[in-house]
Design an enzyme around this catalytic site. Structure first.
Site: not given
Ligand code: GLA
Length: 399
Positions: A191, A306
C-alpha cells in the site's frame, strides 16, 4: 430441478441444504428474474443497478476442494488466517487444510506482532503457521515487510531519518532469511500508493517515505532479493478492481510505480491485487482486463492476495445476498483468471466466522456479514461454488 445432477452437493446433508437453498431462493424472487439494487456509486437520477438473477446457475460438477480445482489449472488457491484461530477451532483447521494450498498469516508477520522491541524478533506465532502449512502440504507466503500500518508502539519513538535505513535493512534481512527456502512469495511493500495525498509520484505519505524518500521501495526489494533470491517478490495494494474514479486513479498510479521500478532494475516480480471487493461497486470488465494486461506486459506475475466481498450495503435477505456475492466472485474471477499472468488466488479468510469485515464493514441492520466462501458453520456457500466455477473455467497455465 435436480440439485444432485446440478452438482450442488455430494453428501446427503449437503444435497438437502442445496435443495432448501434453491427452493427458498425461488420463493424470494417470485415473479421477477432479477432484483435490482441501487448502488451508491451511481450519481443523481442514474443509480447503478446491481442485479441478482434468480436463474443464474452456480452449480459445479464435483465435490473437489478449491485447492485441487485450482491446481488442475496450474493455479494456487489459499487463504489468510491466524495462529489463534487454527489452534482453537479444529473444525476450521480441518476445512482450511482441505480447501487451501497456500497459507498467509493475517497478522503474524506484521511488525506489531513480530517485533516486540527495536532489537528483538518473535517468530513463535509465524513459525507455528509455517509449520501448519508445511504439515498440510501448503505453500507459505509472507505478508508484509514494509507497511505504514500495524507498526509497534516503540516505532514512533525509536525510528528516525538517521536510523530508518539500517532498521529496514535489518528487519527485511532477518525475516526473509528466517523463511528462505520455505516461502513462496513476499509482499515486500504494501500500500505505498495513494493518489489522494497529492504527490506527483502518487506515493503515500508514510513514515518510510518521510525518513528515506521515494527510493525506500526500491531499497526494500533489493534487500529482500539478496536475503532470499528464490522467493517471488510482490508489490501489494488495494483499490485496483472497481470502475470508480478512485480505483481508476489508483490503477494509473500503480502502473506508473511499477514502470518506474522496472526501469530502475528493481527486483519486483509480481503485483498483488488485494481485491477487497465491495458488493455494490461497479466493474468495468474491459478496463480491468486492460489493467491486468498492462501489468503482464511488464513481465510481472499477478496474485489476487486478499479477496473478499463486503456485503454491508447489500440487502438483508441471505438468499439474495449470497447470490449477489457469488455473482461478484464469479464475474471478477472469470475476468482475472483469463489473464495467464495470474498465478494464485487467496481469500482474506475462509469462513464468515472469522473475517475482519465483521468489525470493519458491519451492517446497519446488525445481520452477520457473509463475505467468504464458507459460512460460519464451515459449510460451502454459493460463493464457494462461484470460485469453484471460475477455477473450472480458467484456462490452464503451463507447468
Ligand atoms: C489490508 C492489509 C491486510 C489486512 C487488511 C484488512 O488489506 O494488507 O494485512 O490488514 O487490510 O484487515
Amino acid at each position: 430441478m435436480d440439485i444432485t445432477r446440478q452438482g450442488f452437493a455430494v453428501t446427503k446433508k449437503q444435497v438437502l441444504i442445496g435443495r432448501r437453498h434453491f427452493l427458498l431462493g425461488m420463493g424470494s424472487f417470485v415473479g421477477t428474474d432479477a432484483l435490482a439494487i441501487a448502488s451508491r456509486y451511481g450519481h443523481g437520477k442514474n443509480p447503478i443497478q446491481v442485479t441478482a438473477q434468480k436463474s443464474r446457475d452456480f452449480s459445479v460438477a464435483e465435490n473437489t476442494p478449491l485447492r485441487n480445482r485450482a491446481a488442475a489449472k496450474g493455479l494456487i488457491y489459499g487463504a489468510a488466517t491466524q495462529t489463534s484461530i487454527l489452534r482453537s477451532d479444529t473444525k476450521f483447521a480441518t476445512r482450511f487444510a482441505q480447501e487451501c494450498a497456500m497459507l498467509v498469516p493475517e497478522n503474524e508477520l506484521k511488525w506489531k506482532m513480530l517485533r516486540p522491541s527495536l532489537n528483538s524478533f518473535d517468530f513463535t506465532r509465524s513459525d507455528w503457521l509455517a509449520n501448519f502449512a508445511s504439515k498440510n502440504n501448503m505453500f507459505f507466503r509472507g505478508h508484509t515487510l514494509v507497511w505504514h500500518k500495524s507498526l509497534p508502539e516503540w516505532f514512533k519513538a525509536r525510528v528516525n531519518s538517521q536510523n530508518a535505513e539500517q532498521i529496514m535493512l535489518k528487519h527485511i534481512t532477518t525475516v526473509v532469511k528466517h523463511y528462505a527456502g520455505k516461502i513462496h512469495s513476499w509482499d515486500v511493500v504494501n500500500e505505498a500508493v495513494f493518489p489522494e495525498h497529492g504527490r506527483a509520484d502518487y506515493l503515500r505519505n508514510t513514515p518510510w517515505l518521510k525518513f528515506l524518500g521515494p527510493n525506500y521501495i526500491d531499497f526494500a526489494f533489493r534487500v529482500a532479493a539478496q536475503a532470499d533470491p528464490k522467493a517471488l517478490l510482490v508489490y501489494n495494494d488495494y483499490g485496483l478492481e472497481h470502475s470508480t474514479p478512485n480505483d481508476e486513479a489508483k490503477r494509473t498510479a500503480v502502473l506508473k510505480l511499477l514502470e518506474r521500478l522496472k526501469s530502475k532494475g528493481t527486483p519486483v516480480q509480481a503485483l498483488g491485487i488485494q481485491a477487497h471487493l465491495e458488493g455494490e461497486a461497479p466493474f468495468n470488465t474491459k478496463k480491468l482486463r486492460a489493467f491486468l494486461k498492462d501489468v503482464a506486459d511488464m513481465g510481472l506475475k499477478i496474485m489476487i492476495t486478499e479477496l473478499d466481498v463486503a456485503d454491508n450495503m447489500l440487502p438483508k435477505n441471505v438468499l439474495v445476498r449470497d447470490r449477489l456475492i457469488a455473482g461478484i466472485y464469479e464475474d471478477f474471477l472469470s475476468v482475472v483468471l483469463d489473464e495467464k499472468a495470474v498465478i494464485a488466488v487467496l481469500t482474506w479468510g475462509l469462513s464468515d466466522r472469522y473475517t475482519w469485515l465483521r468489525d470493519r464493514k458491519s451492517r446497519k441492520d446488525s445481520a452477520s456479514v457473509r463475505p467468504l466462501p464458507l459460512n460460519a458453520h464451515m459449510e460451502r456457500k454459493l460463493a464457494w461454488y462461484a470460485i469453484a466455477r471460475a477455477f473450472d473455467k480458467a484456462p490452464k497455465r503451463g507447468f
